[in-house]
Scaffold this active site. Structure first.
Site, PDB file in Angstrom:
ATOM      1  N   ALA A 132       0.854  -1.201   0.000  1.00  0.00           N
ATOM      2  CA  ALA A 132       0.000   0.000   0.000  1.00  0.00           C
ATOM      3  C   ALA A 132       0.880   1.238   0.000  1.00  0.00           C
ATOM      4  CB  ALA A 132      -0.909  -0.001   1.228  1.00  0.00           C
ATOM      5  N   ALA A 134       0.294   5.146   0.783  1.00  0.00           N
ATOM      6  CA  ALA A 134      -0.604   6.205   1.242  1.00  0.00           C
ATOM      7  C   ALA A 134       0.145   7.526   1.298  1.00  0.00           C
ATOM      8  CB  ALA A 134      -1.171   5.841   2.609  1.00  0.00           C
ATOM      9  N   SER A 135      -0.562   8.580   1.689  1.00  0.00           N
ATOM     10  CA  SER A 135       0.028   9.918   1.674  1.00  0.00           C
ATOM     11  C   SER A 135       1.111  10.090   2.729  1.00  0.00           C
ATOM     12  CB  SER A 135      -1.071  10.968   1.886  1.00  0.00           C
ATOM     13  OG  SER A 135      -1.782  10.702   3.071  1.00  0.00           O
ATOM     14  N   GLN A 138       4.279   4.114   3.412  1.00  0.00           N
ATOM     15  CA  GLN A 138       4.247   3.060   2.390  1.00  0.00           C
ATOM     16  C   GLN A 138       4.532   1.728   3.075  1.00  0.00           C
ATOM     17  OE1 GLN A 138       5.639   4.130  -1.542  1.00  0.00           O
ATOM     18  NE2 GLN A 138       7.018   2.362  -1.543  1.00  0.00           N
ATOM     19  N   VAL A 139       3.787   0.686   2.728  1.00  0.00           N
ATOM     20  CA  VAL A 139       3.883  -0.608   3.421  1.00  0.00           C
ATOM     21  C   VAL A 139       4.489  -1.662   2.502  1.00  0.00           C
ATOM     22  CG1 VAL A 139       2.621  -2.379   4.690  1.00  0.00           C
ATOM     23  CG2 VAL A 139       1.859   0.006   4.802  1.00  0.00           C
ATOM     24  N   LYS A 153       5.957  -0.566   7.738  1.00  0.00           N
ATOM     25  CA  LYS A 153       5.424   0.717   7.276  1.00  0.00           C
ATOM     26  C   LYS A 153       6.531   1.764   7.363  1.00  0.00           C
ATOM     27  CE  LYS A 153       1.264   2.096   8.641  1.00  0.00           C
ATOM     28  NZ  LYS A 153       0.185   2.777   9.426  1.00  0.00           N
ATOM     29  N   ASP A 288     -10.792   4.037  13.134  1.00  0.00           N
ATOM     30  CA  ASP A 288     -10.951   3.953  11.678  1.00  0.00           C
ATOM     31  C   ASP A 288     -11.246   2.496  11.285  1.00  0.00           C
ATOM     32  OD1 ASP A 288     -10.980   4.678   9.010  1.00  0.00           O
ATOM     33  OD2 ASP A 288      -8.804   4.529   8.770  1.00  0.00           O
TER      34      ASP A 288
END
Length: 558
Positions: A132, A134-135, A138-139, A153, A288
């Site tokens: 993934a 993301a802003s 990163q994973v 991450k 979330d």
């Protein structure tokens, strides 16, 4: 230092330019920042308040183009149904971190600088293809030399400077809004901005996320059916998070991949149990809980939670009042709901209590009219919070986060098995909470705690009184009164003055009548008696009395 100031100024101009592009140019003009726009941007900026495009679509486009900080801000605002209209909330819920991945070379450099060793010395294997992007982070998948499969991450290089600059600008803009708009001051925009900024800053600290993960893990350490990933602290820093990899399917795919209806029912019950534990028992819950953050392993029947960048916290008092509100909804006890909301929220002094009670009662009564299988607890809570907002009652962010969580959980349960319902599954746990609440031991503990708090308040009272008296003596005592409170004060002053006028008029009228009666009884042949002074005086005084009473009643302030 100069470079930082230039970067901030350039970012200011970029933000203002995009505000103009998406139809919010009038805000720039009204708060006095239009001089920062270039000539080209001034021409392009839309300074009209009317715009054919929907507000939600424009806000979403603006936030996406502004970048990581504002995307994260929009995602956090998507839970604030008490602040924003439904059409804007729906658009914010679709915000995605559509960002290009960080090149693997820079990822490896970041790992080396943060962990003090080259990645090949730490990991037996490291998958260069990201899972993934993301802003903020990163994973990647990896395997430690000890054999454990992990998820790593890695925070984007330079993201912290970008976010902190944006948050400083947001703070400035929120203060400007409060200076120019009554609605911004009324809703404490600067406080909300600071609260959201703190949430974003916490997400930048992976140590914080790691601690959140371990806190949730401790809640379920005796429950083998609920799994939380282990944190590998030797390979975790503020910018790197290394955690156990959990294999499983997305919880929303259970309906397709798991044929056994009994297993699906057990999973739904496990989901409800986990959130009752997190919210009402522990007061620390996943903030979330979207389907991507919950996994199911059919082989073991385990429910797994991942990604604890956002969490909600409820104090003991808030848990008690939140439970009261939920129990009140299930029992259709409007008094219980209203009292709980009052104790949880910031209630303005001039709130119309009767009107608010009637609105809450209307929502409460709908519970009995909806079939149990169709009852939507999350939406009912959302309606309650929206009603509170309409009455200018400010509810805590944790409560709106809770409402969002309930809606998400209900959607997941419906996807697992459409025949299941959150209230059906939650009722046994609610009854258990009621039994605990009225347990004499727990009642005694609450009374003792209340007594301790009261004694602390009483102990502090003399010092507080001394401080107020000193400020008064020095002429430093300040009163903060809002415009609505000033209007209320003037209304009360008018009422008091009208009541005093009424009393004085009545007294004067009585004296005049009494004087005329005495004069008529004991008077002699005078000019006054010859022209019927008693009748004329009484008529004039009575007309004046009626005129004053009419004026007071017409003002509506008696």
């Amino acid at each position: 230092m100069l470079t930082d100031k230039l970067r901030r100024l350039n970012r200011y101009k970029e933000i203002l330019s995009l505000l103009g592009k998406y139809g919010f140019g009038y805000l720039i003009e009204e708060v006095g920042l239009s001089q920062l726009l270039s000539f080209k941007d001034r021409i392009k900026a839309d300074f009209k308040k009317e715009n054919s495009q929907e507000m939600g679509v424009r806000i979403k486009g603006l936030l996406e183009e502004l970048g990581p900080t504002f995307i994260k801000l929009g995602q956090l605002l998507s839970i604030r149904s008490d602040l924003l209209p439904d059409d804007v909330i729906r658009e914010l819920e679709t915000l995605q971190d559509d960002v290009p991945p960080v090149p693997i070379e820079r990822i490896m450099e970041k790992l080396t600088s943060e962990l003090g060793k080259p990645p090949e010395e730490i990991f037996h294997s490291f998958n260069e293809d990201y899972v993934a992007a993301a802003s903020i982070g990163q994973v990647h998948e990896a395997v430690l030399w000890t054999g454990e499969k992990v998820m790593v991450k890695v925070q984007r290089p330079g993201i912290q400077k970008t976010v902190h600059t944006d948050l400083e600008i947001l703070r400035d803009l929120s203060k400007l809004l409060e200076q120019h708009y009554d609605w911004a001051e009324q809703y404490n925009v600067s406080e909300i901005t600071e609260e959201l900024s703190n949430s974003i800053r916490k997400e930048l600290d992976y140590i914080e996320e790691a601690r959140n993960t371990e806190t949730i893990a401790l809640q379920f350490e005796k429950n083998e059916k609920i799994k939380v990933p282990e944190i590998f602290w030797d390979y975790t820093t503020s910018n790197i998070l290394t955690m156990e990899k959990i294999d499983g399917i997305k919880i929303t795919d259970v309906n397709v991949n798991v044929a056994d209806k009994k297993k699906r029912r057990e999973l739904a019950d496990l989901l409800v149990q986990s959130f009752v534990t997190q919210i009402l028992r522990e007061g620390f819950f996943h903030g979330d809980p979207h389907p991507g953050n919950m996994l199911y392993t059919e082989r073991t029947g385990q429910l797994a939670f991942i990604d604890f960048g956002q969490v909600g916290r409820l104090s003991g008092r808030m848990r008690y009042e939140t439970a009261s509100m939920m129990i009140g909804l299930m029992r259709e006890d409007t008094d219980m709901i209203v009292k709980a909301l009052y104790r949880l929220s910031d209630v303005p002094s001039d709130v119309d209590e009767k009107e608010f009670y009637d609105d809450v009662d209307r929502i409460s009564k709908t519970v009995s009219r909806v079939p149990l299988g169709e009852m939507d607890l999350g939406m009912t809570v959302k309606d309650l919070l929206s009603t509170a907002q309409e009455h200018r009652i400010i509810v805590p962010t944790e409560l709106t986060m809770l409402g969002k969580t309930l809606i998400t959980v209900e959607g997941i349960i419906s996807a697992i098995d459409p025949e299941l319902n959150l209230i059906q599954l939650a009722r046994p746990y609610a009854e258990e909470l009621v039994m605990e609440r009225y347990n004499p031991f727990h009642i005694g503990k609450r009374l003792l705690k209340d007594a301790e708090e009261m004694s602390e308040t009483i102990a502090k009272l003399p010092r507080r009184v001394d401080e107020v008296l000193e400020q008064t003596a020095d002429g430093e005592l300040k009163l903060k009164i809002s415009l609505s409170q000033i209007d209320s004060i003037f209304n009360k002053i008018d009422r008091i003055s009208n009541q005093v006028s009424f009393s004085l008029t009545l007294l004067a009228f009585s004296i005049v009548v009494l004087g005329l009666i005495i004069g008529a009884t004991f008077g002699t042949d005078t000019f006054l008696t010859s022209i019927h002074a008693l009748e004329i005086g009484f008529a004039v005084a009575f007309l004046m009395f009626l005129w004053i009473i009419y004026s007071i009643l017409r003002s509506g302030r008696f």
